[in-house]
Structure formats: C-alpha cells, structure tokens
Design a protein around this motif. Structure first.
Motif, short mmCIF file in Angstrom:
data_model
loop_
_atom_site.label_atom_id
_atom_site.label_comp_id
_atom_site.label_asym_id
_atom_site.label_seq_id
_atom_site.Cartn_x
_atom_site.Cartn_y
_atom_site.Cartn_z
N VAL A 156 -1.49 -1.29 20.45
CA VAL A 156 -2.80 -1.94 20.33
C VAL A 156 -3.50 -1.50 19.05
O VAL A 156 -4.15 -2.31 18.37
N ASP A 157 -3.31 -0.24 18.67
CA ASP A 157 -3.96 0.29 17.45
C ASP A 157 -3.41 -0.32 16.17
O ASP A 157 -3.99 -0.11 15.10
N ASP A 158 -2.32 -1.05 16.25
CA ASP A 158 -1.77 -1.73 15.07
C ASP A 158 -2.49 -3.06 14.79
O ASP A 158 -2.22 -3.70 13.77
N THR A 159 -3.37 -3.45 15.66
CA THR A 159 -4.11 -4.70 15.48
C THR A 159 -4.96 -4.63 14.21
O THR A 159 -5.76 -3.71 14.04
N ALA A 160 -4.75 -5.59 13.31
CA ALA A 160 -5.45 -5.60 12.03
C ALA A 160 -5.04 -6.84 11.25
O ALA A 160 -4.08 -7.52 11.62
N VAL A 161 -5.76 -7.07 10.17
CA VAL A 161 -5.29 -8.03 9.16
C VAL A 161 -4.41 -7.24 8.20
O VAL A 161 -4.82 -6.20 7.69
N TYR A 162 -3.22 -7.75 7.97
CA TYR A 162 -2.25 -7.09 7.10
C TYR A 162 -2.19 -7.81 5.76
O TYR A 162 -2.10 -9.04 5.70
N TYR A 163 -2.21 -7.01 4.69
CA TYR A 163 -2.17 -7.54 3.33
C TYR A 163 -0.97 -6.96 2.59
O TYR A 163 -0.65 -5.78 2.77
N CYS A 164 -0.38 -7.76 1.73
CA CYS A 164 0.60 -7.22 0.80
C CYS A 164 -0.05 -7.12 -0.58
O CYS A 164 -0.98 -7.87 -0.90
N ALA A 165 0.46 -6.18 -1.36
CA ALA A 165 -0.12 -5.93 -2.67
C ALA A 165 0.96 -5.45 -3.62
O ALA A 165 1.93 -4.82 -3.20
N LEU A 166 0.77 -5.73 -4.90
CA LEU A 166 1.74 -5.32 -5.93
C LEU A 166 1.12 -4.29 -6.85
O LEU A 166 -0.02 -4.44 -7.30
N GLY A 167 1.89 -3.25 -7.15
CA GLY A 167 1.43 -2.23 -8.08
C GLY A 167 2.52 -1.20 -8.28
O GLY A 167 3.58 -1.29 -7.65
N ASN A 168 2.25 -0.24 -9.12
CA ASN A 168 3.21 0.84 -9.36
C ASN A 168 2.53 2.19 -9.28
O ASN A 168 2.47 2.93 -10.27
N PRO A 169 2.03 2.53 -8.10
CA PRO A 169 1.33 3.80 -7.96
C PRO A 169 2.30 4.97 -7.89
O PRO A 169 3.48 4.82 -7.61
N ILE A 170 1.76 6.14 -8.15
CA ILE A 170 2.53 7.36 -7.93
C ILE A 170 2.31 7.80 -6.48
O ILE A 170 1.47 7.24 -5.77
N LEU A 171 3.06 8.81 -6.06
CA LEU A 171 3.04 9.21 -4.66
C LEU A 171 1.63 9.55 -4.19
O LEU A 171 1.23 9.19 -3.08
N SER A 172 0.87 10.23 -5.02
CA SER A 172 -0.45 10.70 -4.58
C SER A 172 -1.47 9.58 -4.47
O SER A 172 -2.55 9.79 -3.89
N THR A 173 -1.18 8.41 -4.99
CA THR A 173 -2.18 7.33 -5.00
C THR A 173 -1.74 6.06 -4.29
O THR A 173 -2.46 5.07 -4.30
N TRP A 174 -0.58 6.09 -3.62
CA TRP A 174 -0.06 4.83 -3.11
C TRP A 174 -0.93 4.24 -2.01
O TRP A 174 -0.93 3.05 -1.78
N ARG A 175 -1.71 5.07 -1.35
CA ARG A 175 -2.60 4.57 -0.30
C ARG A 175 -3.95 4.08 -0.84
O ARG A 175 -4.78 3.58 -0.10
N ASP A 176 -4.17 4.24 -2.13
CA ASP A 176 -5.43 3.84 -2.75
C ASP A 176 -5.34 2.37 -3.16
O ASP A 176 -4.54 2.01 -4.02
N SER A 177 -6.17 1.54 -2.59
CA SER A 177 -6.10 0.10 -2.88
C SER A 177 -6.39 -0.20 -4.34
O SER A 177 -5.96 -1.24 -4.86
N ARG A 178 -7.07 0.71 -5.04
CA ARG A 178 -7.37 0.48 -6.46
C ARG A 178 -6.13 0.57 -7.34
O ARG A 178 -6.17 0.19 -8.51
N ALA A 179 -5.03 1.06 -6.78
CA ALA A 179 -3.79 1.19 -7.57
C ALA A 179 -3.03 -0.12 -7.66
O ALA A 179 -1.98 -0.18 -8.31
N TYR A 180 -3.53 -1.19 -7.03
CA TYR A 180 -2.77 -2.44 -6.95
C TYR A 180 -3.49 -3.57 -7.67
O TYR A 180 -4.69 -3.75 -7.53
N ARG A 181 -2.71 -4.34 -8.42
CA ARG A 181 -3.29 -5.42 -9.24
C ARG A 181 -3.40 -6.73 -8.48
O ARG A 181 -4.32 -7.51 -8.72
N HIS A 182 -2.43 -6.99 -7.64
CA HIS A 182 -2.36 -8.32 -7.03
C HIS A 182 -2.31 -8.19 -5.51
O HIS A 182 -1.61 -7.31 -4.99
#
Length: 124
Positions: A87-113
């Motif tokens: 039930v906790d997986d309920t959400a709107v899911y988005y895909c995004a493109l970018g080339n983040p490093i390990l420490s920033t991959w969860r940061d939405s600002r690391a993605y362009r598209h």
C-alpha cells in the motif's frame, strides 16, 4: 525531448506492475534513467536508477528486492518492474534522465528531463 511513462494502474497488495518510460528526441543510452515517485502530501522520492555507464543500478532501501530497473536501449525504453507491491508504494511514478553521481542520484535537481508521471495505486 519527450519521456512517456505508462503502465500504472490499480492493483492489490502483493501483485506486480511493470512501468515503461519511452524516450524520443534523445538517445537513452547516453543517460542514466531514474524512477521517482510522489505520494499525496509527500515529497518526490528517488526509487531506482539505471546508470548509463557500466550498467550499475541503485535502489532506495524500501524497494530493494522487490523492484528492478532495466532498459532496452534498442527500443529507447526503460522499465521499472515492481513486485510484491505494498500500500505504501501508492504514488505517481515519474521517469527522469540524468547522469548523477552516487551521492546525488536521489536529488531531483540532478535530472534534466522528466516524464509526465503514471499513477500506481495499491489497495485491497
């Protein structure tokens, strides 16, 4: 650049879904493809990423062992296979493109598209 996310729907706990992210106007293999989700009233959360280089995949702890991110570069499409949904997986899911490093991959600002999102509802 367009990203078309699809595959969401209503499922019961324990069931599975596969999300797709079809890219156009961009070569997918030049980018890492990440999946984020946003539940009502919560911040957008990084779920998984398939990096462009080396094929590394990273997951947030809550989905490890249940979700699998993959890509088909020939089809310019990425996927998120979601098993044992909760039930906790309920959400709107988005895909995004970018080339983040390990420490920033969860940061939405690391993605362009970004794709437009697809709703996943897990409910009994």
């Amino acid at each position: 650049v367009q990203l078309q996310a699809s595959g969401g729907g209503l499922v019961e706990p324990g069931q599975s879904l596969r999300l797709s992210c079809a890219a156009s106007g961009v070569t997918l293999n030049s980018y890492g493809v990440a999946w984020f989700r946003q539940a009502p009233g919560k911040e957008r959360e990084g779920v998984a990423i398939s990096r462009s280089a080396g094929g590394m995949r990273w997951y947030t702890d809550s989905v490890k062992g249940r979700f699998t991110v993959s890509r088909d570069n020939a089809k310019n499409t990425a996927y998120l296979e979601m098993n044992s949904l909760k039930v906790d997986d309920t959400a709107v899911y988005y895909c995004a493109l970018g080339n983040p490093i390990l420490s920033t991959w969860r940061d939405s600002r690391a993605y362009r598209h970004w794709g437009q999102g697809t709703l996943v509802t897990v409910s009994s």
